[in-house]
Design an enzyme around this catalytic site. Structure first.
Site, PDB file in Angstrom:
ATOM      1  N   ASN A  10      52.255  88.304-105.466  1.00  0.00           N
ATOM      2  CA  ASN A  10      51.971  86.876-105.326  1.00  0.00           C
ATOM      3  C   ASN A  10      52.532  86.391-103.989  1.00  0.00           C
ATOM      4  O   ASN A  10      53.732  86.190-103.857  1.00  0.00           O
ATOM      5  CB  ASN A  10      52.604  86.113-106.501  1.00  0.00           C
ATOM      6  CG  ASN A  10      52.397  84.617-106.388  1.00  0.00           C
ATOM      7  OD1 ASN A  10      51.644  84.149-105.537  1.00  0.00           O
ATOM      8  ND2 ASN A  10      53.062  83.856-107.248  1.00  0.00           N
ATOM      9  N   LYS A  12      52.158  83.592-102.680  1.00  0.00           N
ATOM     10  CA  LYS A  12      52.412  82.144-102.699  1.00  0.00           C
ATOM     11  C   LYS A  12      51.788  81.506-101.448  1.00  0.00           C
ATOM     12  O   LYS A  12      50.724  81.927-101.024  1.00  0.00           O
ATOM     13  CB  LYS A  12      53.912  81.871-102.846  1.00  0.00           C
ATOM     14  CG  LYS A  12      54.495  82.608-104.063  1.00  0.00           C
ATOM     15  CD  LYS A  12      55.870  82.203-104.415  1.00  0.00           C
ATOM     16  CE  LYS A  12      56.337  82.979-105.638  1.00  0.00           C
ATOM     17  NZ  LYS A  12      57.639  82.572-106.107  1.00  0.00           N
ATOM     18  N   HIS A  96      51.649  79.408-113.086  1.00  0.00           N
ATOM     19  CA  HIS A  96      52.894  79.785-112.402  1.00  0.00           C
ATOM     20  C   HIS A  96      53.884  78.627-112.507  1.00  0.00           C
ATOM     21  O   HIS A  96      53.503  77.458-112.463  1.00  0.00           O
ATOM     22  CB  HIS A  96      52.612  80.127-110.940  1.00  0.00           C
ATOM     23  CG  HIS A  96      53.789  80.788-110.287  1.00  0.00           C
ATOM     24  ND1 HIS A  96      54.845  80.071-109.795  1.00  0.00           N
ATOM     25  CD2 HIS A  96      54.096  82.094-110.108  1.00  0.00           C
ATOM     26  CE1 HIS A  96      55.751  80.915-109.318  1.00  0.00           C
ATOM     27  NE2 HIS A  96      55.315  82.151-109.489  1.00  0.00           N
ATOM     28  N   GLU A 166      58.495  84.947-116.173  1.00  0.00           N
ATOM     29  CA  GLU A 166      59.284  84.594-115.006  1.00  0.00           C
ATOM     30  C   GLU A 166      60.463  83.723-115.440  1.00  0.00           C
ATOM     31  O   GLU A 166      60.271  82.581-115.870  1.00  0.00           O
ATOM     32  CB  GLU A 166      58.423  83.839-113.983  1.00  0.00           C
ATOM     33  CG  GLU A 166      57.227  84.665-113.537  1.00  0.00           C
ATOM     34  CD  GLU A 166      56.631  84.208-112.216  1.00  0.00           C
ATOM     35  OE1 GLU A 166      56.334  85.064-111.406  1.00  0.00           O
ATOM     36  OE2 GLU A 166      56.467  83.002-112.013  1.00  0.00           O
TER      37      GLU A 166
HETATM   38  P1  13P Z   1      60.226  86.375-106.195  1.00  0.00           P
HETATM   39  O1  13P Z   1      59.810  87.825-106.416  1.00  0.00           O
HETATM   40  O2  13P Z   1      60.244  85.981-104.759  1.00  0.00           O
HETATM   41  O3  13P Z   1      61.511  86.073-106.937  1.00  0.00           O
HETATM   42  O4  13P Z   1      59.106  85.464-106.862  1.00  0.00           O
HETATM   43  C1  13P Z   1      58.834  85.600-108.219  1.00  0.00           C
HETATM   44  C2  13P Z   1      57.558  84.916-108.506  1.00  0.00           C
HETATM   45  O5  13P Z   1      57.515  83.709-108.627  1.00  0.00           O
HETATM   46  C3  13P Z   1      56.347  85.742-108.604  1.00  0.00           C
HETATM   47  O6  13P Z   1      55.248  85.002-109.050  1.00  0.00           O
END
Ligand code: 13P
Length: 253
Positions: A10, A12, A96, A166
């Site tokens: 991901n 983001k 998410h 998560e």
């Molecule tokens: P990180 O791996 O940067 O902690 O992010 C987790 C996340 O939100 C994956 O969708």
């Protein structure tokens, strides 16, 4: 029941054209376990999806990071499930915690999105998690159960659903979740599925873990019985993502 390992990256809201090319070039050259052993799904921001799809190796797939809750139309700024399928984007991440927390997406709204995306032929990675307040109140499972129930109320076929756990409390506080803690929550979630959906869905649905997964911790996490893969954030932008993909061999060994 063996569940195929699943690695999602991901990205983001990160990336430039130059960075995209560099990351994909690195992935394309990597020697990783075959598609029989691991599903690898890369999720760049919407604007980079066509570029990533066009240059990515064929054994890896792409995911959008969101889509609209119903058919497209007068919804400025949104991207519909139909558009994703029209572009042959096979996966979408929904629910998410950043969208739940920052954009106020409710459990029901996420459930509606999951049902609509599935109805349009998309595969869905649906995220569930517990906040610091929920964890401190001892309500981790009930929070996740409410999020999962909103999906279960609207979905009958779970074959194209992956659940990502998560721990929001850890992501937001920088605390480390031990592999044993992750396993405990995954197992509890699987038990919830068995009791509230059915035994088949519980045993076949992949539950992947998503919090600070990196090169150093991926193998031990992967060794846990109910951890079926990862949704990787920051490390999916780095070369170490290849090592995380390779952790799939822990399960197939
Ligand atoms: P990180 O791996 O940067 O902690 O992010 C987790 C996340 O939100 C994956 O969708």
């Amino acid at each position: 029941m063996s569940r195929k390992f699943f690695i999602g990256g991901n990205w983001k809201c990160n990336g430039t054209k130059e960075e995209v090319n560099k990351i994909i070039c690195n992935l394309n050259e990597a020697e990783v376990p075959s598609e029989d052993i691991v599903d690898v799904v890369i999720s760049p921001p919407f604007v980079f999806l066509p570029l990533v799809k066009s240059i990515l190796r064929p054994d890896f797939h792409v995911a959008a990071q969101n889509c609209w809750v119903r058919k497209g139309g007068a919804y400025t700024g949104e991207v519909s499930a139909e558009m994703l399928t029209n572009l042959d984007i096979p996966w979408v991440i929904l629910g998410h915690f950043e969208r739940r927390a920052l954009l106020g997406e409710s459990n029901e709204f996420v459930g509606d999105k999951v049902a609509y995306a599935l109805s349009q032929g998309l595969n869905v990675i649906v995220c569930v998690g517990d906040t610091l307040e929920q964890r401190l109140a001892g309500s981790t499972l009930s929070a996740m159960a409410a999020q999962t129930k909103a999906v279960a109320d609207r979905v009958t076929n779970w074959a194209n659903v992956v659940i990502a756990y998560e721990p929001v409390w850890a992501i937001t506080t920088g605390q480390v979740v031990s592999p044993a803690q992750a396993q405990k929550v995954h197992k509890a979630l699987r038990t919830w599925l068995a009791e509230n959906v059915n035994a088949d869905v519980a045993s076949t649905t992949r539950i992947i873990y998503g919090c600070s997964v990196n090169r150093a911790n991926c193998k031990e996490l992967a060794s846990k019985a109910d951890v079926d893969g990862f949704l990787v954030g920051g490390a999916s932008l780095k070369a170490e993502f290849v090592d995380i993909i390779k952790s799939a061999t822990v399960k197939s060994a």
